[in-house]
Write an enzyme that holds these catalytic residues in place. Structure first.
Site, short mmCIF file in Angstrom:
data_model
loop_
_atom_site.label_atom_id
_atom_site.label_comp_id
_atom_site.label_asym_id
_atom_site.label_seq_id
_atom_site.Cartn_x
_atom_site.Cartn_y
_atom_site.Cartn_z
CG ASN A 105 -2.06 0.98 1.13
OD1 ASN A 105 -2.68 1.12 0.08
ND2 ASN A 105 -2.33 1.68 2.21
CG ASP A 201 -5.58 7.01 3.01
OD1 ASP A 201 -4.41 6.71 2.74
OD2 ASP A 201 -6.54 6.52 2.40
#
Length: 293
Positions: A105, A201
């Site tokens: 990620n 995030d």
């Protein structure tokens, strides 16, 4: 041009706009699931220009020190070198043998040239993610385990403090980093968010040591003081802010990538890239050390 409100910076719309970096007087970002690396200008809105396209997910890149045009990338299930010309070259396989289908990620270089990359399962299995540390000439190290969707990390100017988010848990933790080895110590809670806030995030630190956080599902970006208290919130006309960085000529332009993925009925600005000017400049983008041959 002074941007006092979030401004759409391109007509392009991304599926998952992540991994924003200010490198060589330009903004670089990825469309993660599409495996595409883009660039654009920082002084005026312009269409995105494609730099690379991979066959699988591209989580984030870091520029390679002393090698203009080269990138170290969290790509698919491992770390890959993207040379200025020629085909990608695998550097380290990290999660191909995981018990659940897993991909990398977010990822970033720290000020000492180490490359940090987080993994997550496609099914978002709780505890199925890991933050890896890569140092040239050494085996990859699983530095933090038991994560679900790691995002960041973000480092201070000295590389001795690291912030790491676990998005679905709403948690951001702070670590002390040994500058010589990269070993992590003193993990402590920094911010805890509720589902109503959105999930933490992408993150970046500014020159004052304040942490900027994109809030996935929260339609906002926030700035937190070093003591963990909220300093500022910028609302956005997009549901899923995903990646951020400070750039522009004086590093005072906050760029925000957003996502359309997972939305049943995306709005007209979901997936857009935004820019807004802030008072405190950011930190120069750290470069990754060249991988060992």
């Amino acid at each position: 041009m002074e941007l006092t409100e979030p401004t759409v910076w391109s007509t392009d719309r991304l599926e998952l706009g992540e991994g924003l970096r200010w490198v060589d007087d330009r903004l670089v970002l990825v469309d993660l699931l599409a495996g595409r690396l883009w660039e654009t200008d920082g002084d005026a809105p312009t269409p995105l220009r494609e730099l690379r396209r991979l066959d699988g997910p591209l989580g984030a890149v870091a520029p390679v020190a002393d090698r203009p045009g080269e990138w170290l990338a969290a790509a698919g299930t491992g770390v890959t070198l993207l040379p200025a010309t020629g085909d990608p070259r695998p550097v380290a396989e990290l999660v191909a043998d995981a018990p659940e289908p897993t991909r990398l990620n977010d990822a970033v270089a720290d000020p000492h040239g180490r490359f940090w990359a987080g993994s997550m399962t496609y099914a978002m299995v709780p505890g199925g993610g890991t933050l890896f540390r890569l140092t040239p000439g050494a085996d990859p190290v699983p530095a933090v385990t038991g994560l679900t969707i790691p995002n960041g990390p973000a480092f201070d100017a000295t590389g001795t403090t690291m912030y790491l988010a676990d998005t679905p848990r709403g948690e951001i933790d702070r670590f002390t980093v040994d500058p010589a080895t990269g070993a992590l110590h003193g993990r402590e809670p920094f911010v805890r968010l509720t589902p109503a806030d959105g999930g933490p995030d992408g993150m970046t630190l500014d020159a004052a040591g304040h942490l900027w956080i994109a809030l996935w599902g929260g339609s906002a970006v926030r700035r937190y003081r070093p003591d963990g208290t909220l300093d500022q919130e910028i609302r956005l006309p997009a549901t899923q802010p995903a990646g951020i960085c400070l750039g522009g000529p004086d590093l005072r332009r906050l760029f925000i990538g957003t996502a359309r993925v997972g939305l049943d009925t995306p709005g007209p600005q979901d997936g857009a890239l935004f820019a807004v000017d802030v008072q405190v400049p950011g930190l120069p983008t750290a470069h990754a050390a060249a991988p060992a041959s």
